[in-house]
Write a protein that holds these residues in place. Structure first.
Motif, PDB file in Angstrom:
ATOM      1  N   GLU A 123       9.224 -29.401  30.303  1.00 19.85           N
ATOM      2  CA  GLU A 123       7.911 -29.099  30.888  1.00 19.85           C
ATOM      3  C   GLU A 123       7.824 -27.634  31.321  1.00 19.85           C
ATOM      4  N   ALA A 124       8.905 -27.112  31.882  1.00 13.31           N
ATOM      5  CA  ALA A 124       8.906 -25.717  32.327  1.00 13.31           C
ATOM      6  C   ALA A 124       8.754 -24.761  31.155  1.00 13.31           C
ATOM      7  N   LEU A 125       9.375 -25.097  30.023  1.00 15.82           N
ATOM      8  CA  LEU A 125       9.221 -24.267  28.827  1.00 15.82           C
ATOM      9  C   LEU A 125       7.768 -24.251  28.369  1.00 15.82           C
ATOM     10  N   TYR A 126       7.124 -25.405  28.422  1.00 19.47           N
ATOM     11  CA  TYR A 126       5.715 -25.464  28.016  1.00 19.47           C
ATOM     12  C   TYR A 126       4.831 -24.683  28.981  1.00 19.47           C
ATOM     13  N   GLU A 127       5.125 -24.774  30.252  1.00 17.43           N
ATOM     14  CA  GLU A 127       4.309 -24.072  31.248  1.00 17.43           C
ATOM     15  C   GLU A 127       4.321 -22.564  31.044  1.00 17.43           C
ATOM     16  N   ARG A 128       5.398 -22.035  30.438  1.00 19.83           N
ATOM     17  CA  ARG A 128       5.440 -20.596  30.160  1.00 19.83           C
ATOM     18  C   ARG A 128       4.317 -20.182  29.212  1.00 19.83           C
ATOM     19  N   LEU A 129       3.846 -21.114  28.381  1.00 22.11           N
ATOM     20  CA  LEU A 129       2.727 -20.816  27.477  1.00 22.11           C
ATOM     21  C   LEU A 129       1.433 -20.561  28.226  1.00 22.11           C
ATOM     22  N   LEU A 130       1.312 -21.135  29.396  1.00 23.94           N
ATOM     23  CA  LEU A 130       0.039 -21.155  30.098  1.00 23.94           C
ATOM     24  C   LEU A 130      -0.139 -19.999  31.064  1.00 23.94           C
ATOM     25  N   VAL A 131       0.874 -19.154  31.192  1.00 24.15           N
ATOM     26  CA  VAL A 131       0.813 -18.047  32.147  1.00 24.15           C
ATOM     27  C   VAL A 131       0.964 -16.715  31.420  1.00 24.15           C
ATOM     28  N   PRO A 132       0.365 -15.658  31.951  1.00 26.81           N
ATOM     29  CA  PRO A 132       0.447 -14.350  31.284  1.00 26.81           C
ATOM     30  C   PRO A 132       1.872 -13.872  31.040  1.00 26.81           C
ATOM     31  N   ALA A 133       2.804 -14.212  31.933  1.00 27.28           N
ATOM     32  CA  ALA A 133       4.181 -13.753  31.775  1.00 27.28           C
ATOM     33  C   ALA A 133       4.833 -14.291  30.511  1.00 27.28           C
ATOM     34  N   GLY A 134       4.292 -15.358  29.958  1.00 30.67           N
ATOM     35  CA  GLY A 134       4.871 -15.953  28.759  1.00 30.67           C
ATOM     36  C   GLY A 134       4.399 -15.314  27.466  1.00 30.67           C
ATOM     37  N   TRP A 135       3.565 -14.288  27.586  1.00 35.36           N
ATOM     38  CA  TRP A 135       2.991 -13.635  26.414  1.00 35.36           C
ATOM     39  C   TRP A 135       3.119 -12.122  26.515  1.00 35.36           C
ATOM     40  N   VAL A 136       3.074 -11.465  25.366  1.00 34.81           N
ATOM     41  CA  VAL A 136       3.085  -9.999  25.315  1.00 34.81           C
ATOM     42  C   VAL A 136       1.937  -9.551  24.408  1.00 34.81           C
ATOM     43  N   PRO A 137       0.869  -8.985  24.967  1.00 33.85           N
ATOM     44  CA  PRO A 137      -0.205  -8.468  24.112  1.00 33.85           C
ATOM     45  C   PRO A 137       0.324  -7.322  23.242  1.00 33.85           C
ATOM     46  N   TYR A 138      -0.170  -7.232  22.027  1.00 32.67           N
ATOM     47  CA  TYR A 138       0.218  -6.126  21.163  1.00 32.67           C
ATOM     48  C   TYR A 138      -0.357  -4.815  21.697  1.00 32.67           C
ATOM     49  N   PRO A 139       0.312  -3.692  21.419  1.00 29.37           N
ATOM     50  CA  PRO A 139      -0.136  -2.405  21.978  1.00 29.37           C
ATOM     51  C   PRO A 139      -1.570  -2.033  21.611  1.00 29.37           C
ATOM     52  N   ASP A 140      -2.027  -2.431  20.420  1.00 28.49           N
ATOM     53  CA  ASP A 140      -3.370  -2.052  19.976  1.00 28.49           C
ATOM     54  C   ASP A 140      -4.459  -3.020  20.437  1.00 28.49           C
ATOM     55  N   THR A 141      -4.073  -4.098  21.110  1.00 27.94           N
ATOM     56  CA  THR A 141      -5.064  -5.122  21.453  1.00 27.94           C
ATOM     57  C   THR A 141      -6.162  -4.577  22.354  1.00 27.94           C
TER      58      THR A 141
END
Length: 253
Positions: A123-141
């Motif tokens: 469940e904790a692994l899935y929750e990482r999907l739901l928070v900004p810390a679990g993602w990295v926007p691309y530099p050009d976004t």
């Protein structure tokens, strides 16, 4: 997860002729895939370390790396597709981008097949999907979305996904740079079904013939069947340029 993590190997690649052809017709709207186009999931070891910490467990880097490898093989949202889906998860897996419960159930179920000896880790692994810390926007976004907004080109995020990504855009300060989100689990259609692209064009009030779909997979290139032009970007690691800025060349009059 997010959009299916399909390989771009078999996806149509933008040739120079394709670029010229797309640039000849006026582009009034751009549809953008989310995962692999605007943002990427965090590095696998960091994903495991963060989830374990949420469970009150501090892992050493070696154990975290080994665990991440096993979880990637089992199937991670935003990672490679699993080589095998256990029979008891087959129905959830088939519906993962159409229903929230199926998306969560499929990916927590896959993670649970890995014996990590950490209570609550799946469940904790899935929750990482739901928070900004679990993602990295691309530099050009951010620069690309801002430039499209400044030139009056309307935008929609079109994603095969089983949860709401709008809070991520809010946290990244990008919410005002996107006109609408068309998410598969909300509209009941998944790319490459033309209906999801038509829905996006309708919400933007722009004809498909004046619309460009930008993504990283063959499913995104399916927008061509809906009458849109399409640009398929190469794969890129988190935080590395992925060519998103080339969209601006295709939207210039």
């Amino acid at each position: 997860m997010p959009d299916h993590a399909e390989s771009t190997q078999d996806a149509p690649q933008p040739t120079e002729a394709t670029r010229r052809g797309a640039s000849r017709r006026p582009v009034k709207a751009v549809l953008l895939d989310f995962h692999g186009t605007l943002a990427q999931v965090e590095e696998p070891r960091q994903w495991v370390l963060g989830a374990a910490a949420a469970c009150g467990v501090e892992l050493d880097r070696m154990r975290a790396t080994g665990l991440a490898d096993r979880l990637l093989t089992a199937g991670r949202a935003g990672g490679p597709l699993p080589a095998r889906v256990p029979p008891h998860l087959a129905e959830l897996w088939a519906d993962r981008d159409l229903y929230e419960h199926a998306h969560r159930g499929a990916y927590t179920g896959l993670a649970a097949t890995v014996d990590a000896n950490i209570d609550g880790l799946a469940e904790a692994l899935y929750e990482r999907l739901l928070v900004p810390a679990g993602w990295v926007p691309y530099p050009d976004t951010a620069p690309t979305l801002a430039a499209l907004r400044a030139t009056g080109v309307r935008t929609a995020v079109v994603s095969n996904i089983g949860f709401d990504i709008r809070p991520l855009f809010d946290a990244w300060g990008l919410a005002d740079l996107v006109d609408t989100h068309v998410l598969s689990y909300e509209v009941g259609r998944c790319k490459p079904d033309p209906a999801i692209f038509w829905r996006a064009c309708g919400l933007l009030g722009v004809d498909p013939e004046a619309t460009l779909m930008v993504g990283d997979s063959a499913a995104d290139a399916g927008a061509v069947a809906a009458g849109c032009a399409a640009l398929v970007l190469p794969a890129a690691d988190p935080g590395q340029p992925n060519g998103l800025g080339s969209v601006l060349d295709l939207t210039r009059p």
